[in-house]
Design a protein around this motif. Structure first.
Motif, PDB file in Angstrom:
ATOM      1  N   GLY A  51      65.737  44.974   1.022  1.00  0.00           N
ATOM      2  CA  GLY A  51      65.069  46.258   0.845  1.00  0.00           C
ATOM      3  C   GLY A  51      64.113  46.543   1.984  1.00  0.00           C
ATOM      4  N   ALA A  52      63.203  47.478   1.750  1.00  0.00           N
ATOM      5  CA  ALA A  52      62.305  47.936   2.817  1.00  0.00           C
ATOM      6  C   ALA A  52      60.853  47.593   2.519  1.00  0.00           C
ATOM      7  N   SER A  53      60.604  46.422   2.004  1.00  0.00           N
ATOM      8  CA  SER A  53      59.236  45.994   1.707  1.00  0.00           C
ATOM      9  C   SER A  53      58.493  45.694   3.017  1.00  0.00           C
ATOM     10  N   PRO A  54      57.174  45.597   2.967  1.00  0.00           N
ATOM     11  CA  PRO A  54      56.433  45.218   4.174  1.00  0.00           C
ATOM     12  C   PRO A  54      56.894  43.881   4.751  1.00  0.00           C
ATOM     13  N   LEU A  55      57.201  42.924   3.899  1.00  0.00           N
ATOM     14  CA  LEU A  55      57.707  41.633   4.355  1.00  0.00           C
ATOM     15  C   LEU A  55      59.038  41.816   5.089  1.00  0.00           C
ATOM     16  N   ALA A  56      59.919  42.624   4.533  1.00  0.00           N
ATOM     17  CA  ALA A  56      61.219  42.866   5.158  1.00  0.00           C
ATOM     18  C   ALA A  56      61.065  43.602   6.492  1.00  0.00           C
ATOM     19  N   MET A  57      60.106  44.515   6.567  1.00  0.00           N
ATOM     20  CA  MET A  57      59.866  45.225   7.831  1.00  0.00           C
ATOM     21  C   MET A  57      59.428  44.248   8.916  1.00  0.00           C
ATOM     22  N   GLY A  58      58.495  43.361   8.572  1.00  0.00           N
ATOM     23  CA  GLY A  58      58.061  42.345   9.529  1.00  0.00           C
ATOM     24  C   GLY A  58      59.193  41.421   9.931  1.00  0.00           C
ATOM     25  N   MET A  59      60.026  41.069   8.952  1.00  0.00           N
ATOM     26  CA  MET A  59      61.156  40.198   9.232  1.00  0.00           C
ATOM     27  C   MET A  59      62.177  40.893  10.138  1.00  0.00           C
ATOM     28  N   ALA A  60      62.406  42.172   9.918  1.00  0.00           N
ATOM     29  CA  ALA A  60      63.380  42.909  10.736  1.00  0.00           C
ATOM     30  C   ALA A  60      62.948  42.953  12.201  1.00  0.00           C
ATOM     31  N   VAL A  61      61.705  43.309  12.439  1.00  0.00           N
ATOM     32  CA  VAL A  61      61.225  43.404  13.824  1.00  0.00           C
ATOM     33  C   VAL A  61      61.206  42.032  14.485  1.00  0.00           C
ATOM     34  N   SER A  62      60.645  41.038  13.802  1.00  0.00           N
ATOM     35  CA  SER A  62      60.538  39.717  14.422  1.00  0.00           C
ATOM     36  C   SER A  62      61.907  39.064  14.636  1.00  0.00           C
ATOM     37  N   THR A  63      62.812  39.253  13.705  1.00  0.00           N
ATOM     38  CA  THR A  63      64.157  38.697  13.865  1.00  0.00           C
ATOM     39  C   THR A  63      64.894  39.403  14.998  1.00  0.00           C
ATOM     40  N   ALA A  64      64.723  40.718  15.099  1.00  0.00           N
ATOM     41  CA  ALA A  64      65.347  41.461  16.201  1.00  0.00           C
ATOM     42  C   ALA A  64      64.818  40.952  17.545  1.00  0.00           C
ATOM     43  N   ILE A  65      63.521  40.715  17.626  1.00  0.00           N
ATOM     44  CA  ILE A  65      62.940  40.194  18.877  1.00  0.00           C
ATOM     45  C   ILE A  65      63.540  38.836  19.208  1.00  0.00           C
TER      46      ILE A  65
END
Length: 185
Positions: free
Chosen positions: A109-123
């Motif tokens: 989903g789009a939780s704050p944790l998931a948002m942080g995970m998406a950006v950091s994993t993409a990096i």
């Protein structure tokens, strides 16, 4: 009784120790200012690329633009020699960030944790694959905030990136002092 001269001297010494070192440093920009011709070419190139992408988006009724493409334009037209501005990085970085964030969105989903995970994993994935492109971090956030379907990979991530890179290749090579790209892969 307080000696005002001693207090002023202590304050002056404290001030110099704390802030005085800044006076000795030149107050110049850490990046050299480009020649006005470079600024002109950057301005025209980014204007034409974003305008062309916008025009195609309207004519095809397809969402070819997203906010991170503004930052991509800064790189591919403002600093076209940068390793972060090369086609591999622009296209690969945007696609990888979109894929990673769509997968995380699907499962978490789009939780704050998931948002942080998406950006950091993409990096991390961009670093591992040699496709680091700073605007792609924003691509991951766009996915998490807008919750698009899998079509986002094609439009705007791939097609929009291709249009910008194509514009950069054509336009940056019109000026004698500019060549783009420095490398494809």
């Amino acid at each position: 009784m307080i000696d005002s001269k001693k207090v002023r001297l202590k304050l002056k010494n404290y001030w110099f120790k704390t802030f005085g070192r800044w006076r000795s440093c030149p107050l110049t920009c850490p990046i050299d200012r480009p020649h006005h011709r470079h600024v002109f070419w950057s301005w025209i190139g980014s204007f034409l690329a974003i305008t062309a992408t916008s025009y195609l988006a309207v004519k095809t009724n397809s969402p070819l633009l997203m906010a991170p493409f503004g930052a991509t334009s800064v790189l591919i037209f403002g600093v076209p020699d940068s390793p972060l501005a090369q086609p591999r990085n622009v296209i690969g970085g945007n696609l990888l960030a979109a894929i990673v964030s769509l997968i995380i969105l699907h499962f978490l989903g789009a939780s704050p944790l998931a948002m942080g995970m998406a950006v950091s994993t993409a990096i991390g994935i961009m670093q591992l694959t040699g496709t680091l492109h700073p605007p792609s971090g924003a691509v991951a956030l766009v996915v998490m905030m807008t919750k698009p379907d899998w079509q986002f990979l094609l439009t705007p991530a791939f097609e929009g990136s291709m249009i910008l890179v194509l514009c950069a290749v054509i336009f940056n090579n019109l000026a004698e002092e500019r060549t783009y790209p420095k490398h494809w892969l």
